[in-house]
Design a protein around this motif. Structure first.
Motif, PDB file in Angstrom:
ATOM      1  N   GLY A  89       1.019  -0.929  -0.302  1.00 45.19           N
ATOM      2  CA  GLY A  89       0.087   0.160   0.092  1.00 45.19           C
ATOM      3  C   GLY A  89       0.942   1.713   0.316  1.00 45.19           C
ATOM      4  N   GLU A  90       2.127   1.303   1.005  1.00 45.62           N
ATOM      5  CA  GLU A  90       2.823   1.857   1.098  1.00 45.62           C
ATOM      6  C   GLU A  90       3.415   2.815  -0.218  1.00 45.62           C
ATOM      7  OE1 GLU A  90       5.191   1.884   4.542  1.00 45.62           O
ATOM      8  OE2 GLU A  90       3.232   2.100   5.637  1.00 45.62           O
ATOM      9  N   ALA A  91       3.472   1.927  -0.580  1.00 45.71           N
ATOM     10  CA  ALA A  91       4.547   1.986  -1.904  1.00 45.71           C
ATOM     11  C   ALA A  91       3.877   2.961  -3.533  1.00 45.71           C
ATOM     12  CB  ALA A  91       5.607   0.351  -2.502  1.00 45.71           C
ATOM     13  N   LEU A  92       2.723   2.017  -3.011  1.00 50.01           N
ATOM     14  CA  LEU A  92       2.105   2.065  -4.705  1.00 50.01           C
ATOM     15  C   LEU A  92       1.119   3.423  -4.330  1.00 50.01           C
ATOM     16  CD1 LEU A  92       0.150  -0.854  -5.412  1.00 50.01           C
ATOM     17  CD2 LEU A  92       1.559   0.152  -6.529  1.00 50.01           C
ATOM     18  N   TYR A  93       1.138   4.005  -3.684  1.00 48.10           N
ATOM     19  CA  TYR A  93       0.503   5.236  -3.088  1.00 48.10           C
ATOM     20  C   TYR A  93       0.790   6.342  -4.062  1.00 48.10           C
ATOM     21  CZ  TYR A  93      -1.813   9.975  -2.170  1.00 48.10           C
ATOM     22  OH  TYR A  93      -2.124  11.164  -2.303  1.00 48.10           O
ATOM     23  N   GLU A  94       2.348   6.235  -4.249  1.00 47.25           N
ATOM     24  CA  GLU A  94       2.900   7.949  -5.059  1.00 47.25           C
ATOM     25  C   GLU A  94       2.363   7.008  -6.414  1.00 47.25           C
ATOM     26  OE1 GLU A  94       6.287  10.204  -2.388  1.00 47.25           O
ATOM     27  OE2 GLU A  94       7.302   9.314  -5.280  1.00 47.25           O
ATOM     28  N   PRO A  95       2.910   6.099  -7.467  1.00 51.36           N
ATOM     29  CA  PRO A  95       3.234   6.433  -8.370  1.00 51.36           C
ATOM     30  C   PRO A  95       1.141   6.421  -8.777  1.00 51.36           C
ATOM     31  CG  PRO A  95       3.707   4.153  -7.787  1.00 51.36           C
ATOM     32  CD  PRO A  95       3.388   4.938  -5.872  1.00 51.36           C
ATOM     33  N   LEU A  96       0.525   5.963  -7.685  1.00 52.50           N
ATOM     34  CA  LEU A  96      -0.830   5.943  -7.858  1.00 52.50           C
ATOM     35  C   LEU A  96      -1.580   7.534  -8.165  1.00 52.50           C
ATOM     36  CD1 LEU A  96      -3.232   2.812  -6.090  1.00 52.50           C
ATOM     37  CD2 LEU A  96      -1.440   2.865  -8.883  1.00 52.50           C
ATOM     38  N   ALA A  97      -1.420   8.263  -7.709  1.00 49.66           N
ATOM     39  CA  ALA A  97      -1.364   9.257  -6.997  1.00 49.66           C
ATOM     40  C   ALA A  97      -0.580  10.221  -8.591  1.00 49.66           C
ATOM     41  CB  ALA A  97      -0.625   9.985  -6.029  1.00 49.66           C
ATOM     42  N   ASP A  98       0.424   9.435  -9.180  1.00 50.71           N
ATOM     43  CA  ASP A  98       0.601  10.114 -10.361  1.00 50.71           C
ATOM     44  C   ASP A  98       0.671  10.126 -11.521  1.00 50.71           C
ATOM     45  OD1 ASP A  98       3.221  11.866  -9.098  1.00 50.71           O
ATOM     46  OD2 ASP A  98       4.886  10.177  -9.699  1.00 50.71           O
ATOM     47  N   LEU A  99      -0.045   8.722 -11.712  1.00 51.02           N
ATOM     48  CA  LEU A  99      -0.922   8.534 -12.694  1.00 51.02           C
ATOM     49  C   LEU A  99      -2.718   8.967 -12.819  1.00 51.02           C
ATOM     50  CD1 LEU A  99      -0.067   4.633 -12.842  1.00 51.02           C
ATOM     51  CD2 LEU A  99      -0.034   6.896 -14.564  1.00 51.02           C
ATOM     52  N   ALA A 100      -3.059   9.482 -11.822  1.00 48.21           N
ATOM     53  CA  ALA A 100      -4.681   9.515 -11.171  1.00 48.21           C
ATOM     54  C   ALA A 100      -4.784  10.813 -11.783  1.00 48.21           C
ATOM     55  CB  ALA A 100      -5.086   9.779  -9.692  1.00 48.21           C
ATOM     56  N   ARG A 101      -6.283  10.816 -12.711  1.00 51.35           N
ATOM     57  CA  ARG A 101      -6.644  11.963 -13.393  1.00 51.35           C
ATOM     58  C   ARG A 101      -8.322  11.554 -13.679  1.00 51.35           C
ATOM     59  NH1 ARG A 101      -3.164   9.104 -17.010  1.00 51.35           N
ATOM     60  NH2 ARG A 101      -4.018   8.902 -18.448  1.00 51.35           N
ATOM     61  N   PRO A 102      -8.720  12.395 -13.832  1.00 53.63           N
ATOM     62  CA  PRO A 102     -10.094  12.179 -14.238  1.00 53.63           C
ATOM     63  C   PRO A 102     -10.900  12.260 -14.983  1.00 53.63           C
ATOM     64  CG  PRO A 102      -9.513  14.330 -13.347  1.00 53.63           C
ATOM     65  CD  PRO A 102      -8.588  14.050 -13.365  1.00 53.63           C
ATOM     66  N   SER A 103      -9.554  12.551 -16.336  1.00 50.79           N
ATOM     67  CA  SER A 103      -9.957  11.993 -17.564  1.00 50.79           C
ATOM     68  C   SER A 103      -9.358  10.384 -18.185  1.00 50.79           C
ATOM     69  CB  SER A 103      -8.892  12.157 -18.130  1.00 50.79           C
ATOM     70  OG  SER A 103      -7.927  12.957 -18.132  1.00 50.79           O
ATOM     71  N   ALA A 104      -8.785   9.795 -16.878  1.00 53.87           N
ATOM     72  CA  ALA A 104      -8.538   8.501 -16.603  1.00 53.87           C
ATOM     73  C   ALA A 104      -9.107   7.276 -17.916  1.00 53.87           C
ATOM     74  CB  ALA A 104      -7.656   7.914 -15.578  1.00 53.87           C
ATOM     75  N   GLY A 105      -8.598   6.462 -18.290  1.00 57.00           N
ATOM     76  CA  GLY A 105      -9.287   4.939 -18.327  1.00 57.00           C
ATOM     77  C   GLY A 105     -10.134   4.424 -17.617  1.00 57.00           C
ATOM     78  N   LYS A 106     -11.231   3.812 -18.123  1.00 60.52           N
ATOM     79  CA  LYS A 106     -11.821   2.727 -17.416  1.00 60.52           C
ATOM     80  C   LYS A 106     -11.163   2.193 -16.785  1.00 60.52           C
ATOM     81  CE  LYS A 106     -16.350   0.782 -18.690  1.00 60.52           C
ATOM     82  NZ  LYS A 106     -16.706   0.100 -19.700  1.00 60.52           N
ATOM     83  N   ARG A 107      -9.845   1.263 -17.021  1.00 61.97           N
ATOM     84  CA  ARG A 107      -8.851   0.410 -16.423  1.00 61.97           C
ATOM     85  C   ARG A 107      -8.575   0.633 -15.379  1.00 61.97           C
ATOM     86  NH1 ARG A 107      -6.746  -3.236 -20.419  1.00 61.97           N
ATOM     87  NH2 ARG A 107      -6.469  -2.680 -21.911  1.00 61.97           N
ATOM     88  N   LEU A 108      -8.632   2.043 -15.401  1.00 65.70           N
ATOM     89  CA  LEU A 108      -6.923   2.685 -14.378  1.00 65.70           C
ATOM     90  C   LEU A 108      -8.391   3.229 -13.386  1.00 65.70           C
ATOM     91  CD1 LEU A 108      -4.677   3.870 -13.283  1.00 65.70           C
ATOM     92  CD2 LEU A 108      -4.612   6.028 -14.981  1.00 65.70           C
ATOM     93  N   LEU A 109      -9.513   3.641 -13.714  1.00 70.33           N
ATOM     94  CA  LEU A 109      -9.904   4.095 -12.716  1.00 70.33           C
ATOM     95  C   LEU A 109     -10.768   2.869 -12.283  1.00 70.33           C
ATOM     96  CD1 LEU A 109     -12.873   6.900 -14.992  1.00 70.33           C
ATOM     97  CD2 LEU A 109     -10.530   7.433 -13.234  1.00 70.33           C
ATOM     98  N   LYS A 110     -10.719   1.501 -12.841  1.00 70.61           N
ATOM     99  CA  LYS A 110     -11.532   1.002 -11.584  1.00 70.61           C
ATOM    100  C   LYS A 110     -10.385   0.197 -10.609  1.00 70.61           C
ATOM    101  CE  LYS A 110     -12.165  -4.185 -12.160  1.00 70.61           C
ATOM    102  NZ  LYS A 110     -12.404  -5.405 -13.651  1.00 70.61           N
TER     103      LYS A 110
END
Ligand SMILES: Nc1ncnc2c1ncn2[C@@H]1O[C@H](COP(=O)(O)OP(=O)(O)OP(=O)(O)O)[C@@H](O)[C@H]1O
Ligand SMILES: [Mg+2]
Length: 391
Positions: A89-110
């Motif tokens: 969990g701790e290792a994933l937060y930053e990479p995911l926060a970098d990727l997260a965006r409202p316009s992200a594709g369906k699979r990323l939002l999932k």
């Protein structure tokens, strides 16, 4: 020479100015990344070896190479007392926060929703914010909070790998000190790695750990036999000099040939020792050419530093009873000792020493190269012990 410009870097996990002698492993990893991007899977990489040979820096280089290709990466280090859930969990937060965006594709939002549920599975109070409301967008995801480790981690990594695929990259998980994961955690990762390789998810694993790691993996899961094992060792003779010469040239200095040869010989070609001797030699040298005399002084200084740091730190981690055990082992040098032989040296029954042996293995000071044997995880530890004045 100017210590500010000293390019050598003795220390756990410290990136060397020149990472030498690891081309084969790096090439294999680069190939695996590119294969995964084309939908071809690979078995996990396993880097194992003694303390100070460069497993962590190689693992970090793997991670950098994946990051450069925009992969989703998570690097964890076992053995800190945290659970696999917390570490992931701790290792994933930053990479995911970098990727997260409202316009992200369906699979990323999932995948983000799944990651949120995973976070909730071990942390009831805190949650993650990715800067926009994930619940607002419709779609599935979540469910990585059943409390069953295998189910939750599998769902998390599968959804992340899926999201990575959508972004035309892959997902990579790096586990350092993997021998310190508990058996359930290790089994979980092995099972998922195996599933990923079979079902062609773009998900790669790299494990690093002590020489006991291959055996521990084999005991955790039989199909771990198929993993890709690389024994990380001393740097090859043909390139070892470059660990000293390349960093120097980058700082406008040079090594005399006999000075390099001396440091290489005394280091036994162990990366940690090369960095330590390199650092001390640089500091005593007047320059710009580093002489054999500088190297002699640097090695003496370096040995002092190793004795008071690298070796001493490990020695001090052992209790008096464990130190007795280590002394009995030191008689055999670095080659390893039979547990029975140690017992007879200490005039004890082998069984009664079981807990001491187990504690030393737990502390990562020794490992069992085969049944009934123990060996130091630290190269040169036997000689260090022999140098100590015994009470
Ligand atoms: N290929 C290399 N070339 C030059 N220096 C290296 C190389 N690999 C590692 N080093 C240096 O060796 C030292 C030890 O590296 P690292 O911490 O990665 O070892 P390790 O195998 O992970 O050790 P441990 O088992 O204690 O964690 C560091 O100072 C690093 O800069
Ligand atoms: Mg390490």
């Amino acid at each position: 020479m100017d210590p500010v410009r000293n390019p050598y870097s003795p220390g756990a996990g410290r990136k060397p100015a020149a990472l030498v002698g690891r081309d084969d492993a790096l090439r294999a990893w680069a190939t695996a990344l590119r294969r995964a991007e084309r939908g071809r899977s690979d078995q996990p990489f396993v880097l194992y070896g003694l303390r100070g040979v460069g497993k962590t820096v190689l693992l970090s280089e793997f991670r950098r190479n994946a990051s450069k290709r925009k992969w989703i990466v998570a690097q964890i280090e076992a053995g800190s007392g945290k659970t696999l859930r917390e570490l992931l969990g701790e290792a994933l937060y930053e990479p995911l926060a970098d990727l997260a965006r409202p316009s992200a594709g369906k699979r990323l939002l999932k995948a983000l929703r799944t990651a949120l549920s995973f976070k909730a599975s071990y942390d009831m109070i805190g949650t993650w914010s990715f800067g926009f409301d994930l619940s607002a967008s419709d779609g599935d995801g979540g469910g990585a909070d059943t409390g069953i480790l295998d189910t939750d981690v599998r769902r998390l990594l599968r959804d992340l790998a899926d999201a990575a695929e959508e972004e035309q990259v892959g997902m990579a998980v790096f586990v350092d000190e993997a021998q310190d994961l508990d058996v359930t955690e290790l089994t979980t990762l092995c099972t998922i790695a195996h599933a990923a390789a079979q079902d062609e998810w773009p998900l790669l694993f790299a494990f690093a750990g002590l020489p006991s790691l291959p055996r521990i993996l084999a005991e955790a899961k039989s199909y771990a036999e198929r993993f890709q094992y690389s024994k990380i060792q001393q740097i090859d003779e043909t390139v070892v000099a470059e660990a000293l010469t390349i960093p120097a040239v980058q700082e406008d200095a040079q090594w005399a040939d006999d000075a390099v040869a001396l440091v290489v010989a005394r280091s036994g070609r162990y990366p940690y020792f090369l960095q330590q001797y390199g650092q001390e030699t640089w500091n005593v040298a007047a320059g710009p050419v580093i002489t054999k005399h500088d190297a002699e002084l640097g090695i003496a200084q370096g040995n002092h530093q190793l004795d008071t740091g690298f070796f001493r730190a490990r020695w001090d981690r052992a209790t008096p009873a464990e130190q007795q055990y280590l002394r009995a082992m030191a008689v055999d040098g670095d080659a390893g000792s039979s547990s029975g032989e140690i017992a007879s040296r200490l005039i004890r029954k082998p069984k009664s020493l079981g807990p001491t042996r187990a504690a030393l293995i737990n502390k990562g000071l020794v490992f069992a190269p085969e049944h009934g044997m123990v060996a130091f995880t630290v190269p040169g530890m036997a000689a260090f012990i022999a140098r100590q004045i015994h009470p």
